[in-house]
Design a protein around this motif. Structure first.
Motif, PDB file in Angstrom:
ATOM      1  N   HIS A  17       0.821  -1.323   0.076  1.00  0.00           N
ATOM      2  CA  HIS A  17       0.006  -0.011   0.033  1.00  0.00           C
ATOM      3  C   HIS A  17       0.906   1.226   0.079  1.00  0.00           C
ATOM      4  CE1 HIS A  17      -3.979  -1.771   1.672  1.00  0.00           C
ATOM      5  NE2 HIS A  17      -3.639  -2.407   0.712  1.00  0.00           N
ATOM      6  N   HIS A  18       0.344   2.293  -0.569  1.00  0.00           N
ATOM      7  CA  HIS A  18       1.046   3.573  -0.263  1.00  0.00           C
ATOM      8  C   HIS A  18       0.304   4.603   0.305  1.00  0.00           C
ATOM      9  CE1 HIS A  18       3.047   1.586  -3.735  1.00  0.00           C
ATOM     10  NE2 HIS A  18       3.985   2.576  -3.776  1.00  0.00           N
ATOM     11  N   CYS A  19       1.069   5.520   1.015  1.00  0.00           N
ATOM     12  CA  CYS A  19       0.161   6.535   1.851  1.00  0.00           C
ATOM     13  C   CYS A  19      -0.757   7.265   0.692  1.00  0.00           C
ATOM     14  CB  CYS A  19       1.072   7.457   2.496  1.00  0.00           C
ATOM     15  SG  CYS A  19       0.379   8.917   3.317  1.00  0.00           S
ATOM     16  N   PHE A  20      -1.981   7.395   1.377  1.00  0.00           N
ATOM     17  CA  PHE A  20      -3.087   8.261   0.462  1.00  0.00           C
ATOM     18  C   PHE A  20      -2.720   9.602   0.148  1.00  0.00           C
ATOM     19  CE2 PHE A  20      -6.593  10.859  -0.110  1.00  0.00           C
ATOM     20  CZ  PHE A  20      -7.478  10.209  -0.941  1.00  0.00           C
ATOM     21  N   LEU A  21      -1.813  10.228   1.129  1.00  0.00           N
ATOM     22  CA  LEU A  21      -1.208  11.605   0.762  1.00  0.00           C
ATOM     23  C   LEU A  21      -0.204  11.840   0.014  1.00  0.00           C
ATOM     24  CD1 LEU A  21      -2.810  13.498   3.920  1.00  0.00           C
ATOM     25  CD2 LEU A  21      -3.817  13.377   1.595  1.00  0.00           C
ATOM     26  N   CYS A  22       0.923  11.246   0.551  1.00  0.00           N
ATOM     27  CA  CYS A  22       2.070  11.391   0.050  1.00  0.00           C
ATOM     28  C   CYS A  22       2.739  10.498  -1.012  1.00  0.00           C
ATOM     29  CB  CYS A  22       3.239  11.460   1.248  1.00  0.00           C
ATOM     30  SG  CYS A  22       3.720  10.130   2.005  1.00  0.00           S
ATOM     31  N   GLY A  79      -3.991  11.380  -4.039  1.00  0.00           N
ATOM     32  CA  GLY A  79      -4.568  10.276  -3.528  1.00  0.00           C
ATOM     33  C   GLY A  79      -6.056   9.634  -4.305  1.00  0.00           C
ATOM     34  N   ILE A  80      -6.784  10.767  -4.574  1.00  0.00           N
ATOM     35  CA  ILE A  80      -7.958  10.462  -5.066  1.00  0.00           C
ATOM     36  C   ILE A  80      -7.469  10.025  -6.768  1.00  0.00           C
ATOM     37  CG2 ILE A  80      -9.958  11.165  -6.145  1.00  0.00           C
ATOM     38  CD1 ILE A  80     -10.397  12.926  -3.900  1.00  0.00           C
ATOM     39  N   HIS A  81      -6.488  10.528  -7.364  1.00  0.00           N
ATOM     40  CA  HIS A  81      -5.900  10.117  -8.646  1.00  0.00           C
ATOM     41  C   HIS A  81      -5.654   8.864  -8.577  1.00  0.00           C
ATOM     42  CE1 HIS A  81      -3.370  10.051 -12.290  1.00  0.00           C
ATOM     43  NE2 HIS A  81      -4.333  11.158 -12.809  1.00  0.00           N
ATOM     44  N   ARG A  82      -4.851   8.343  -7.885  1.00  0.00           N
ATOM     45  CA  ARG A  82      -4.469   6.984  -7.768  1.00  0.00           C
ATOM     46  C   ARG A  82      -5.512   6.082  -7.508  1.00  0.00           C
ATOM     47  NH1 ARG A  82      -0.373   9.424  -4.690  1.00  0.00           N
ATOM     48  NH2 ARG A  82      -1.353   8.946  -2.803  1.00  0.00           N
ATOM     49  N   PHE A  83      -6.666   6.401  -6.852  1.00  0.00           N
ATOM     50  CA  PHE A  83      -7.757   5.701  -6.621  1.00  0.00           C
ATOM     51  C   PHE A  83      -8.717   5.394  -7.842  1.00  0.00           C
ATOM     52  CE2 PHE A  83     -12.465   5.869  -5.004  1.00  0.00           C
ATOM     53  CZ  PHE A  83     -12.465   4.653  -4.571  1.00  0.00           C
ATOM     54  N   LYS A  84      -8.673   6.454  -8.451  1.00  0.00           N
ATOM     55  CA  LYS A  84      -9.447   6.498  -9.708  1.00  0.00           C
ATOM     56  C   LYS A  84      -8.667   5.931 -11.156  1.00  0.00           C
ATOM     57  CE  LYS A  84     -11.858  10.301 -10.725  1.00  0.00           C
ATOM     58  NZ  LYS A  84     -12.433  11.571 -10.900  1.00  0.00           N
ATOM     59  N   TYR A  85      -7.481   6.374 -11.058  1.00  0.00           N
ATOM     60  CA  TYR A  85      -6.676   6.039 -12.422  1.00  0.00           C
ATOM     61  C   TYR A  85      -5.616   4.922 -12.234  1.00  0.00           C
ATOM     62  CZ  TYR A  85      -9.317  10.290 -13.582  1.00  0.00           C
ATOM     63  OH  TYR A  85     -10.245  11.326 -13.802  1.00  0.00           O
ATOM     64  N   ASP A  86      -5.044   4.768 -11.021  1.00  0.00           N
ATOM     65  CA  ASP A  86      -3.913   3.740 -10.984  1.00  0.00           C
ATOM     66  C   ASP A  86      -4.227   2.650 -10.319  1.00  0.00           C
ATOM     67  OD1 ASP A  86      -2.521   5.952 -11.713  1.00  0.00           O
ATOM     68  OD2 ASP A  86      -1.730   6.895 -10.203  1.00  0.00           O
ATOM     69  N   GLY A  87      -5.462   2.171 -10.412  1.00  0.00           N
ATOM     70  CA  GLY A  87      -5.915   0.853  -9.786  1.00  0.00           C
ATOM     71  C   GLY A  87      -5.927   0.755  -8.216  1.00  0.00           C
ATOM     72  N   CYS A  88      -5.570   1.735  -7.555  1.00  0.00           N
ATOM     73  CA  CYS A  88      -5.576   1.685  -6.180  1.00  0.00           C
ATOM     74  C   CYS A  88      -6.984   1.721  -5.573  1.00  0.00           C
ATOM     75  CB  CYS A  88      -4.704   3.049  -5.361  1.00  0.00           C
ATOM     76  SG  CYS A  88      -2.970   2.964  -5.984  1.00  0.00           S
ATOM     77  N   SER A  89      -7.634   0.662  -5.773  1.00  0.00           N
ATOM     78  CA  SER A  89      -8.839   0.229  -5.259  1.00  0.00           C
ATOM     79  C   SER A  89      -9.156   0.083  -3.936  1.00  0.00           C
ATOM     80  CB  SER A  89      -9.868  -0.533  -6.085  1.00  0.00           C
ATOM     81  OG  SER A  89      -9.182  -2.003  -6.089  1.00  0.00           O
ATOM     82  N   TYR A  90      -7.975  -0.392  -3.186  1.00  0.00           N
ATOM     83  CA  TYR A  90      -7.809  -0.642  -1.944  1.00  0.00           C
ATOM     84  C   TYR A  90      -8.231   0.665  -1.053  1.00  0.00           C
ATOM     85  CZ  TYR A  90      -2.770   1.006  -2.349  1.00  0.00           C
ATOM     86  OH  TYR A  90      -1.834   1.795  -2.488  1.00  0.00           O
ATOM     87  N   TYR A  91      -8.157   1.873  -1.468  1.00  0.00           N
ATOM     88  CA  TYR A  91      -8.289   2.930  -0.768  1.00  0.00           C
ATOM     89  C   TYR A  91      -9.801   2.894  -0.346  1.00  0.00           C
ATOM     90  CZ  TYR A  91      -3.774   5.131  -1.865  1.00  0.00           C
ATOM     91  OH  TYR A  91      -2.478   5.429  -1.976  1.00  0.00           O
ATOM     92  N   ARG A 128     -10.984   1.347 -16.299  1.00  0.00           N
ATOM     93  CA  ARG A 128     -10.466   1.273 -15.035  1.00  0.00           C
ATOM     94  C   ARG A 128     -10.666  -0.073 -14.490  1.00  0.00           C
ATOM     95  NH1 ARG A 128     -13.395   6.754 -12.908  1.00  0.00           N
ATOM     96  NH2 ARG A 128     -12.060   8.084 -14.359  1.00  0.00           N
ATOM     97  N   GLY A 129     -11.769  -0.614 -14.934  1.00  0.00           N
ATOM     98  CA  GLY A 129     -12.191  -2.048 -14.232  1.00  0.00           C
ATOM     99  C   GLY A 129     -12.988  -1.872 -13.263  1.00  0.00           C
ATOM    100  N   TYR A 130     -13.235  -0.881 -12.828  1.00  0.00           N
ATOM    101  CA  TYR A 130     -14.100  -0.460 -11.557  1.00  0.00           C
ATOM    102  C   TYR A 130     -14.775   0.940 -11.610  1.00  0.00           C
ATOM    103  CZ  TYR A 130     -10.033   1.279  -9.497  1.00  0.00           C
ATOM    104  OH  TYR A 130      -9.112   2.084  -9.147  1.00  0.00           O
ATOM    105  N   CYS A 131     -15.911   1.048 -10.887  1.00  0.00           N
ATOM    106  CA  CYS A 131     -16.383   2.230 -10.879  1.00  0.00           C
ATOM    107  C   CYS A 131     -15.900   2.858  -9.393  1.00  0.00           C
ATOM    108  CB  CYS A 131     -17.869   2.184 -11.028  1.00  0.00           C
ATOM    109  SG  CYS A 131     -18.479   3.952 -10.576  1.00  0.00           S
ATOM    110  N   GLN A 132     -15.213   3.676  -9.297  1.00  0.00           N
ATOM    111  CA  GLN A 132     -14.651   4.306  -7.846  1.00  0.00           C
ATOM    112  C   GLN A 132     -15.799   5.000  -7.013  1.00  0.00           C
ATOM    113  OE1 GLN A 132     -14.208   6.244 -10.655  1.00  0.00           O
ATOM    114  NE2 GLN A 132     -14.866   8.184 -10.088  1.00  0.00           N
ATOM    115  N   THR A 133     -16.712   5.412  -7.464  1.00  0.00           N
ATOM    116  CA  THR A 133     -17.930   6.074  -6.610  1.00  0.00           C
ATOM    117  C   THR A 133     -18.832   4.819  -6.276  1.00  0.00           C
ATOM    118  OG1 THR A 133     -18.765   6.300  -8.954  1.00  0.00           O
ATOM    119  CG2 THR A 133     -17.898   8.180  -7.860  1.00  0.00           C
ATOM    120  N   GLN A 134     -19.002   3.890  -7.048  1.00  0.00           N
ATOM    121  CA  GLN A 134     -19.585   2.609  -6.549  1.00  0.00           C
ATOM    122  C   GLN A 134     -18.967   1.932  -5.402  1.00  0.00           C
ATOM    123  OE1 GLN A 134     -20.075  -0.927  -9.289  1.00  0.00           O
ATOM    124  NE2 GLN A 134     -22.084  -0.916  -8.964  1.00  0.00           N
ATOM    125  N   LEU A 135     -17.688   1.798  -5.466  1.00  0.00           N
ATOM    126  CA  LEU A 135     -17.044   1.374  -4.458  1.00  0.00           C
ATOM    127  C   LEU A 135     -17.014   2.144  -3.094  1.00  0.00           C
ATOM    128  CD1 LEU A 135     -13.612   0.278  -5.950  1.00  0.00           C
ATOM    129  CD2 LEU A 135     -15.436  -1.158  -5.393  1.00  0.00           C
TER     130      LEU A 135
END
Length: 242
Positions: A17-22, A79-91, A128-135
């Motif tokens: 995992h990567h820090c959501f902020l930094c 952080g939101i960019h990683r969540f939406k575009y970089d596959g970091c659905s674990y956030y 993306r393979g997923y809808c981030q707002t649905q998650l």
């Protein structure tokens, strides 16, 4: 540890995992570095903006209130960019927890019937393979003890990205192109929580809220972060972006 916890731990060894902020790698399956704290949206108006940037008039007739968890600083943006575009659905669990807390603290004891979310386009979903707002909606609803209802709102894909729009009128016109109703159930008297990731001008949230309210629902909204224009509206440091 539960089976899910063991699975998450094992995956974190292979894919840290990567820090959501930094964005720095974390030693375990956490969300933040010890020195990183998201800037909370404290003291904001009912419309989810600082009092000096109030846009309550824009949400009249479609939305009761907006509850953002954080201010949209550069760290939150990344952080939101990683969540939406970089596959970091674990956030998603981390963000859902933040949104649920904001709802409880800012919207009080509203007896919501269910949660829904701003939909993404089919093209974005394939990409993306997923809808981030649905998650985000699933995780938020789980913490609030509410069901999630999908399929009423739809993304037409006819407009472009909101981030590419420069002025309020362009954003509003683009939102009208992008969002419509897939179904028209009678929602008279229903109390709906509408969830999105980023709340900027309100064009997207208020368009979707207006569609739901047109079916008879009372709509409240929540978001991970609210964009503000001035740094003094930011609690917890960081550079504010609009």
């Amino acid at each position: 540890m539960t089976t899910a916890d063991w699975k998450e731990w094992a995956l974190s060894l292979l894919f840290p995992h990567h820090c959501f902020l930094c964005g720095k790698p974390l030693p375990d399956a956490g969300w933040l570095c010890p020195s990183c704290t998201p800037p909370e949206a404290a003291g904001f108006c009912t419309c989810g903006k600082p009092p000096a940037e109030c846009i309550c008039q824009r949400m009249e007739g479609c939305c009761q209130a907006v509850a953002p968890a954080w201010v949209y600083t550069q760290g939150v943006e990344r952080g939101i960019h990683r969540f939406k575009y970089d596959g970091c659905s674990y956030y998603a669990p981390f963000l859902g927890q933040a949104v649920a807390r904001a709802v409880q603290e800012q919207l009080g004891e509203v007896p919501f019937d269910w949660v829904t979310y701003v939909p993404t386009s089919r093209a974005r979903l394939r990409e993306r393979g997923y809808c981030q707002t649905q998650l985000l909606a699933w995780e938020t609803a789980a913490r609030l003890g509410l069901p999630v209802k999908s399929g009423i709102l739809a993304h037409t894909g006819e407009g472009t990205q909101q981030a590419r729009q420069r002025g309020l009128r362009d954003r509003q016109a683009n939102a009208e192109k992008n969002f419509t109703l897939a179904k028209r159930p009678d929602l008279t008297g229903r109390r709906v929580l509408l969830v999105d990731d980023v709340y900027t001008s309100g064009s997207t949230l208020f368009r979707c809220a207006g569609l739901l309210s047109g079916l008879g629902a009372q709509v409240w909204a929540a978001a991970v972060a609210s964009a503000v224009r001035h740094k003094d509206a930011c609690q917890g440091g960081g550079n504010v972006v609009s």
